[in-house]
Scaffold this active site. Structure first.
Site, PDB file in Angstrom:
ATOM      1  N   LYS A   1      -0.628  -9.696   3.078  1.00  6.37           N
ATOM      2  CA  LYS A   1       0.093  -9.157   4.238  1.00  6.37           C
ATOM      3  C   LYS A   1      -0.828  -8.192   4.963  1.00  6.37           C
ATOM      4  O   LYS A   1      -1.605  -7.483   4.327  1.00  6.37           O
ATOM      5  CB  LYS A   1       1.359  -8.423   3.780  1.00  6.37           C
ATOM      6  CG  LYS A   1       2.060  -7.673   4.902  1.00  6.37           C
ATOM      7  CD  LYS A   1       3.356  -7.056   4.459  1.00  6.37           C
ATOM      8  CE  LYS A   1       3.251  -5.623   3.974  1.00  6.37           C
ATOM      9  NZ  LYS A   1       2.664  -4.662   4.930  1.00  6.37           N
TER      10      LYS A   1
ATOM     11  N   GLU B   1      -0.917  -5.493   8.672  1.00  7.09           N
ATOM     12  CA  GLU B   1      -0.120  -4.861   9.719  1.00  7.09           C
ATOM     13  C   GLU B   1      -0.707  -5.130  11.103  1.00  7.09           C
ATOM     14  O   GLU B   1      -1.930  -5.086  11.280  1.00  7.09           O
ATOM     15  CB  GLU B   1      -0.065  -3.341   9.495  1.00  7.09           C
ATOM     16  CG  GLU B   1       0.678  -2.952   8.230  1.00  7.09           C
ATOM     17  CD  GLU B   1       0.815  -1.434   8.069  1.00  7.09           C
ATOM     18  OE1 GLU B   1       0.490  -0.675   9.011  1.00  7.09           O
ATOM     19  OE2 GLU B   1       1.261  -1.014   6.992  1.00  7.09           O
TER      20      GLU B   1
ATOM     21  N   ASP C   1      -1.071  -6.490  -0.299  1.00  6.11           N
ATOM     22  CA  ASP C   1      -1.028  -5.806   0.996  1.00  6.11           C
ATOM     23  C   ASP C   1      -2.417  -5.279   1.353  1.00  6.11           C
ATOM     24  O   ASP C   1      -3.017  -4.529   0.566  1.00  6.11           O
ATOM     25  CB  ASP C   1      -0.027  -4.641   0.868  1.00  6.11           C
ATOM     26  CG  ASP C   1       0.450  -4.116   2.196  1.00  6.11           C
ATOM     27  OD1 ASP C   1       0.191  -4.757   3.231  1.00  6.11           O
ATOM     28  OD2 ASP C   1       1.110  -3.051   2.187  1.00  6.11           O
TER      29      ASP C   1
ATOM     30  N   GLU D   1       9.621  -4.344  10.415  1.00 11.63           N
ATOM     31  CA  GLU D   1       9.995  -3.036   9.846  1.00 11.63           C
ATOM     32  C   GLU D   1      10.606  -2.128  10.911  1.00 11.63           C
ATOM     33  O   GLU D   1      10.023  -1.941  11.996  1.00 11.63           O
ATOM     34  CB  GLU D   1       8.770  -2.348   9.212  1.00 11.63           C
ATOM     35  CG  GLU D   1       9.143  -0.971   8.637  1.00 11.63           C
ATOM     36  CD  GLU D   1       8.099  -0.347   7.728  1.00 11.63           C
ATOM     37  OE1 GLU D   1       7.086  -1.004   7.432  1.00 11.63           O
ATOM     38  OE2 GLU D   1       8.322   0.806   7.316  1.00 11.63           O
TER      39      GLU D   1
ATOM     40  N   ASP E   1       0.846  -1.204   0.000  1.00 13.27           N
ATOM     41  CA  ASP E   1       0.000   0.000   0.000  1.00 13.27           C
ATOM     42  C   ASP E   1       0.881   1.253   0.000  1.00 13.27           C
ATOM     43  O   ASP E   1       0.375   2.376  -0.098  1.00 13.27           O
ATOM     44  CB  ASP E   1      -1.003  -0.002   1.167  1.00 13.27           C
ATOM     45  CG  ASP E   1      -0.349   0.044   2.529  1.00 13.27           C
ATOM     46  OD1 ASP E   1       0.886  -0.061   2.606  1.00 13.27           O
ATOM     47  OD2 ASP E   1      -1.086   0.186   3.533  1.00 13.27           O
ATOM     48  N   SER E   2       2.210   1.057   0.036  1.00 12.22           N
ATOM     49  CA  SER E   2       3.127   2.190  -0.168  1.00 12.22           C
ATOM     50  C   SER E   2       2.911   2.794  -1.556  1.00 12.22           C
ATOM     51  O   SER E   2       3.399   3.891  -1.836  1.00 12.22           O
ATOM     52  CB  SER E   2       4.585   1.736  -0.004  1.00 12.22           C
ATOM     53  OG  SER E   2       4.848   0.582  -0.759  1.00 12.22           O
TER      54      SER E   2
HETATM   55  O1  KIV Z   1       3.327  -1.051   1.616  1.00 14.43           O
HETATM   56  C1  KIV Z   1       4.496  -1.415   1.729  1.00 14.43           C
HETATM   57  O2  KIV Z   1       5.306  -1.342   0.807  1.00 14.43           O
HETATM   58  C2  KIV Z   1       4.888  -1.950   3.016  1.00 14.43           C
HETATM   59  C3  KIV Z   1       6.325  -1.814   3.370  1.00 14.43           C
HETATM   60  C4  KIV Z   1       6.577  -0.461   3.925  1.00 14.43           C
HETATM   61  C5  KIV Z   1       6.737  -2.847   4.321  1.00 14.43           C
HETATM   62  O3  KIV Z   1       4.066  -2.370   3.767  1.00 14.43           O
END
Ligand code: KIV
Length: 284
Positions: A115, A117, A85, A184, A46-47
């Site tokens: 993934k 968080e 993500d 992280e 989600d970056s």
């Molecule tokens: O969204 C992403 O790229 C991430 C990384 C910062 C670990 O979650």
């Protein structure tokens, strides 16, 4: 072409001390480059909210955006393990929503895993998603979606007390059934401790060399993201400079008439220009 790796290959790599290479990817061409470069896993992170859409953080990102980008990455890297993500509010509010959204990554974008968080506090979500038959990667330490609670994008676990909390999160994620964990921005001592203590692959983004593999954000690695550079980043090239210079050269060529040149033009077929002129004359 190398065979696509599965979760079992990553367990084997951990057992043999072979480092796992892991990179984010958000689009088709970059995914093609990553597969050609031999990356073991790709994260459609989600970056992308910051790296692709220009948001100031990851919070505004929604599921549909993630699915569109995950689809493009899957098409670009058909033989690479791809992880979707879960964006903010796609799993926090209910277990049903968490399972449904995790499932979308598999059904609509053919991802291999998801993934999410959080540590102890999202154990119920991890259990529910695993129960649905989905491979889960946990993500602890600095968790950008809750950076407001953490007081910003700050390294975690730098005191003995907070390091203990990070270890508790890691063990909770593993016990809930996650098959990989991402650490992280934590001290390398704690990254190595967790990697040693856990039976699942522990990947690092700013968690030191003692982990089972390393993740970087592709926009950082290629020097494309310019807003800030976290301490854990190593830039391997400077795409921003290369591309800006190429665009400057294009502008100069257009302004001075050097582009387009003869080789960029579609000439009329033999004899057709004369006929065209005659035709235009008779048309008046
Ligand atoms: O969204 C992403 O790229 C991430 C990384 C910062 C670990 O979650």
């Amino acid at each position: 072409m190398a065979k696509k790796k599965t979760i079992h290959d990553f367990y084997e790599m951990k057992k043999n001390g072979e480092k796992i290479t892991f990179l984010t990817s958000y689009d088709f061409p970059t995914a093609q480059f990553a597969e050609a470069a031999g990356l073991d896993m790709l994260l459609v992170g989600d970056s992308l909210g910051m790296c692709v859409y220009g948001y100031s953080g990851t919070v505004p990102v929604v599921m549909d955006q993630m699915i569109f980008h995950a689809n493009a990455v899957r098409r670009g890297a058909p033989n690479t393990f791809v992880i979707g993500d879960m964006p903010f509010m796609s799993y926090q509010s209910s277990l049903e929503k968490a399972v449904e959204n995790a499932g979308r990554f598999l059904k609509e974008a053919e991802c291999d895993a998801i993934k999410l968080e959080g540590g102890v506090r999202i154990v119920p979500q991890i259990k529910a998603i695993v129960e649905a038959g989905i491979v889960v990667m946990g993500h602890i330490g600095l968790t950008p979606q809750s950076s407001g609670q953490l007081g910003g994008h700050k390294a975690q676990g730098r005191t003995a007390e907070t390091a203990k909390l990070v270890v508790e999160d890691a063990l909770a994620v593993q016990s809930a059934g996650a098959q990989m964990i991402l650490l992280e921005a934590i001290p390398p001592e704690i990254g190595a401790y967790i990697a040693k203590k856990s039976t699942i692959p522990a990947l690092s983004i700013g968690a030191g060399p003692g982990c089972d593999g390393q993740l970087l954000i592709v926009s950082d690695l290629i020097g494309q993201f310019q807003a800030f550079t976290p301490k854990f980043v190593k830039k391997y090239c400077n795409v921003a400079e290369t591309v800006t210079n190429a665009m400057r050269a294009y502008c100069a060529d257009v302004r001075h008439g050097a582009f387009p040149a003869e080789e960029h033009c579609y000439r009329m077929l033999e004899g057709e220009e004369r006929k065209f002129k005659d035709l235009m004359k008779t048309e008046g």
